[in-house]
Scaffold this motif. Sequence first.
Motif, PDB file in Angstrom:
ATOM      1  N   ASN A 213       6.770-109.929  -0.146  1.00 36.58           N
ATOM      2  CA  ASN A 213       7.436-108.575   0.033  1.00 36.58           C
ATOM      3  C   ASN A 213       8.227-108.727   1.276  1.00 36.58           C
ATOM      4  N   ALA A 214       9.336-108.000   1.064  1.00 38.91           N
ATOM      5  CA  ALA A 214      10.490-108.040   2.041  1.00 38.91           C
ATOM      6  C   ALA A 214       9.949-107.386   3.540  1.00 38.91           C
ATOM      7  N   TYR A 215       9.043-106.102   3.276  1.00 44.24           N
ATOM      8  CA  TYR A 215       8.737-105.425   4.183  1.00 44.24           C
ATOM      9  C   TYR A 215       7.509-106.189   4.954  1.00 44.24           C
ATOM     10  N   SER A 216       6.652-106.740   4.253  1.00 47.16           N
ATOM     11  CA  SER A 216       5.574-107.676   4.665  1.00 47.16           C
ATOM     12  C   SER A 216       6.008-108.960   5.790  1.00 47.16           C
ATOM     13  N   LYS A 217       6.950-109.398   5.058  1.00 46.88           N
ATOM     14  CA  LYS A 217       7.634-110.686   5.894  1.00 46.88           C
ATOM     15  C   LYS A 217       8.241-110.019   7.096  1.00 46.88           C
ATOM     16  N   TRP A 218       9.040-109.027   7.289  1.00 46.75           N
ATOM     17  CA  TRP A 218       9.554-108.548   8.341  1.00 46.75           C
ATOM     18  C   TRP A 218       8.398-108.003   9.403  1.00 46.75           C
ATOM     19  N   LEU A 219       7.440-107.528   8.872  1.00 51.29           N
ATOM     20  CA  LEU A 219       6.244-107.116   9.722  1.00 51.29           C
ATOM     21  C   LEU A 219       5.417-108.062  10.444  1.00 51.29           C
ATOM     22  N   GLU A 220       5.387-109.159   9.460  1.00 52.76           N
ATOM     23  CA  GLU A 220       4.697-110.518  10.140  1.00 52.76           C
ATOM     24  C   GLU A 220       5.676-111.043  11.097  1.00 52.76           C
ATOM     25  N   GLU A 221       6.967-111.024  11.032  1.00 52.15           N
ATOM     26  CA  GLU A 221       7.904-111.659  11.968  1.00 52.15           C
ATOM     27  C   GLU A 221       7.706-110.756  13.391  1.00 52.15           C
ATOM     28  N   GLU A 222       7.656-109.450  13.343  1.00 49.73           N
ATOM     29  CA  GLU A 222       7.909-108.457  14.265  1.00 49.73           C
ATOM     30  C   GLU A 222       6.417-108.653  15.268  1.00 49.73           C
ATOM     31  N   THR A 223       5.307-108.855  14.338  1.00 48.13           N
ATOM     32  CA  THR A 223       3.929-108.697  15.095  1.00 48.13           C
ATOM     33  C   THR A 223       3.458-109.857  15.326  1.00 48.13           C
ATOM     34  N   GLY A 224       3.968-111.038  14.659  1.00 49.64           N
ATOM     35  CA  GLY A 224       3.179-112.171  14.909  1.00 49.64           C
ATOM     36  C   GLY A 224       2.041-112.373  14.132  1.00 49.64           C
ATOM     37  N   LEU A 225       1.647-111.734  13.186  1.00 48.33           N
ATOM     38  CA  LEU A 225       0.249-111.934  12.479  1.00 48.33           C
ATOM     39  C   LEU A 225       0.677-112.494  11.180  1.00 48.33           C
ATOM     40  N   ASN A 226      -0.342-113.148  10.564  1.00 49.45           N
ATOM     41  CA  ASN A 226      -0.334-113.501   9.222  1.00 49.45           C
ATOM     42  C   ASN A 226      -1.045-112.470   8.452  1.00 49.45           C
ATOM     43  N   LEU A 227      -0.241-111.931   7.393  1.00 47.47           N
ATOM     44  CA  LEU A 227      -1.138-110.846   6.956  1.00 47.47           C
ATOM     45  C   LEU A 227      -1.507-111.372   5.374  1.00 47.47           C
TER      46      LEU A 227
ATOM     47  N   ASN B  61       0.044-114.325  20.999  1.00 46.98           N
ATOM     48  CA  ASN B  61       0.750-115.203  21.644  1.00 46.98           C
ATOM     49  C   ASN B  61       0.985-116.521  20.475  1.00 46.98           C
ATOM     50  N   LYS B  62      -0.165-116.410  19.525  1.00 49.01           N
ATOM     51  CA  LYS B  62       0.122-117.143  18.374  1.00 49.01           C
ATOM     52  C   LYS B  62      -0.340-116.538  17.053  1.00 49.01           C
ATOM     53  N   PRO B  63       0.031-117.024  15.775  1.00 50.66           N
ATOM     54  CA  PRO B  63      -0.372-116.152  14.777  1.00 50.66           C
ATOM     55  C   PRO B  63      -1.976-116.311  14.660  1.00 50.66           C
ATOM     56  N   ILE B  64      -2.442-115.051  14.057  1.00 50.69           N
ATOM     57  CA  ILE B  64      -3.874-115.053  13.597  1.00 50.69           C
ATOM     58  C   ILE B  64      -3.986-114.224  12.297  1.00 50.69           C
TER      59      ILE B  64
ATOM     60  N   PRO C 203       0.932-103.164  26.069  1.00 51.74           N
ATOM     61  CA  PRO C 203       1.145-102.020  25.123  1.00 51.74           C
ATOM     62  C   PRO C 203       2.588-102.212  24.675  1.00 51.74           C
ATOM     63  N   ASP C 204       2.846-101.962  23.449  1.00 53.52           N
ATOM     64  CA  ASP C 204       4.233-101.788  23.095  1.00 53.52           C
ATOM     65  C   ASP C 204       5.060-102.852  23.452  1.00 53.52           C
ATOM     66  N   VAL C 205       4.506-103.997  23.469  1.00 49.96           N
ATOM     67  CA  VAL C 205       5.348-105.303  23.312  1.00 49.96           C
ATOM     68  C   VAL C 205       5.034-106.294  22.079  1.00 49.96           C
ATOM     69  N   PHE C 206       6.024-106.665  21.491  1.00 52.02           N
ATOM     70  CA  PHE C 206       5.831-107.554  20.346  1.00 52.02           C
ATOM     71  C   PHE C 206       6.617-109.008  20.369  1.00 52.02           C
ATOM     72  N   PRO C 207       5.830-109.660  19.839  1.00 51.13           N
ATOM     73  CA  PRO C 207       4.797-109.901  18.902  1.00 51.13           C
ATOM     74  C   PRO C 207       3.411-109.467  19.579  1.00 51.13           C
TER      75      PRO C 207
ATOM     76  N   ALA D 208      -5.699-106.522  17.546  1.00 46.47           N
ATOM     77  CA  ALA D 208      -4.277-106.924  16.982  1.00 46.47           C
ATOM     78  C   ALA D 208      -3.931-106.153  15.593  1.00 46.47           C
ATOM     79  N   ALA D 209      -5.022-105.697  15.033  1.00 46.65           N
ATOM     80  CA  ALA D 209      -4.699-104.805  13.858  1.00 46.65           C
ATOM     81  C   ALA D 209      -4.329-103.181  14.571  1.00 46.65           C
ATOM     82  N   PHE D 210      -4.866-102.826  15.346  1.00 46.16           N
ATOM     83  CA  PHE D 210      -4.554-101.684  16.019  1.00 46.16           C
ATOM     84  C   PHE D 210      -3.029-101.706  16.542  1.00 46.16           C
ATOM     85  N   LYS D 211      -2.655-102.807  17.063  1.00 46.83           N
ATOM     86  CA  LYS D 211      -1.175-103.153  17.613  1.00 46.83           C
ATOM     87  C   LYS D 211      -0.201-103.028  16.623  1.00 46.83           C
TER      88      LYS D 211
END
Length: 565
Positions: free
Chosen positions: A89-103, A68-71, A61-65, A391-394
């Motif tokens: 989108n700049a925010y989308s890219k930042w969110l992907e980087e922080e969470t490790g998800l492919n949006l 362990n690998k992109p989904i 909990p509260d650990v990011f990404p 992953a979506a919830f986190k």
Amino acid sequence: MKKFITVLLTLALLASLLTGCAKKEGSNDDNNNGSVEDSTGRNNVEKKGDKDSSGIIFSEPDVFPVVNKPIDLTLFVHTRPGVDNYEDNAYSKWLEEETGLNLNFIVAPEQSRVEKLNVLMSSGDYPDAIFGVLTPPQIKLYGEQGILLRLNDFIDNHGVRLKNLFKAYPLAEDIVTMPDGSIYALPDVNACYHCSMSTKMWIYMPWLDALGLEVPTTTDEYYNVLKAFKEDDPNGNKEQDEIPLMGAHNGWNALPHQFLMNSFVYYDHTENGLYINDGKMSAAFLEDGWKEGLTYLNMLYSEGLLAGESYTQDKKILTQYAENPDVPLIGSVPSGYMGMFTQMSTSDRWKDYKSLAPLKGPEGVQYSRWSPYGGVTMKFTITSACEYPLAAFKMADFMYSLENTFSMAFGREGKEWQFLDENSGKIAINGEPATFESLIQVNEQPMNVSWNQVGIGIRTSDLRLSRAINRLTEYEKVLYDDTKNKYAPYAPPIEMCIPPVYFTEAQATKLLNLESTIKDYVDEMIARFITGDVSIESGWANYVKELDKMGIDELLSIYQEAYDQ
């Protein structure tokens, strides 16, 4: 009826709860104790175990990404001013980087987002998660049907930031919790003070001054002012080109009747015209005061004081009239704020439009539309189609921080906004020391640097009002002062305002059709009565009869039952 708690928050409390830096993977045990290591995150959210054959491991909990690998995660979103590309989108890219998800994104046009999502939901082709659009009755119905996932276990085990939000702002938890305790949607907190009474009317002061007129305070005085605007050449070009009153069909509270009806009957258009009268659900659009208000509006239209295109034209056209470069053309405009009909970034004309307090009607009626339960919306849901709901919830829990909230809503830190040191000396909208400031006007920003409030976050009233006053935010000071001094005194008793209510599955199913059918008909007839396409006197009885056929009594009965519970 559920009890709702009004909580005054201090900014210090929010800062202590929500501004902590996110922990990064590796900052704790490398063996990832406490992680959820099944491949879906659907069940056993407390289970510790080996990763499955896909190799997906969820973080603590509260650990990011969060993995362990992109989904991949597919989100339903909609366009907003300044936002038409989510992939780059700049925010989308930042969110992907922080969470490790492919949006990935399903993007609907803002004006047709409800229709597009309804098509997806009806087809069974659900996105993984949805931002906004769904109404509380839909959320409850889809949740009970299993289309939307119950999020309680995720909240208990991984909702670190969300639980901090619930502690600081209990109203948010109260609103998203169903009567049986289930939570199917996560909240967005955006407690905008001036938005709580945003049905405003603006009048062009130089025209009043040119004609020696006082600011109108009654519907009769307002009529006389509009008539003088039309006939007495206040813009001084010796032409009768003035438009006394004009609105737009798609602006924020930009239809003339939304403001003016409150001089005849209490009308909350955000509640589809429903309100509580002595403990009973009532429909404003069936009352005598509604008929009187329509008669007044029809008089304005028939005498050329209200522009008929107000109910068909785009807000961009309204702005073109209001910002006419040669001479001003519009004397009065309904809207939630001045930037809806003026170009605030390139023109100072907005400063000449001043808000009108609610006008007293012929029977003494004088209301501001008030949303005491506003500021919290049920905005993020996860569907049964999501392969990795944890992953979506986190990702959603990550969004409950001040840095994320500002980045999502405004853009990039240091470019579109910045935090302020406590010794900056800058004063906030509420007169206190400012905690952050805008660096560029929203409509001056480059495209696609934020999501412009499509996502979820935490913005309490205290936080919003702690923004520094500068050339970009001086209008916010005007809105704050006007709301406090001109509109708050005319807010109805809270007992008249409908609190969030929830429905049984059977009730919600009926409401989905009843509400849309009745609302569409009422909206159609408002325009037809005002423009004279249907006579108010000869057409009123048939209008009431049609509403009876459509089931208005059943709709009111369903709301009454839910309210009484």
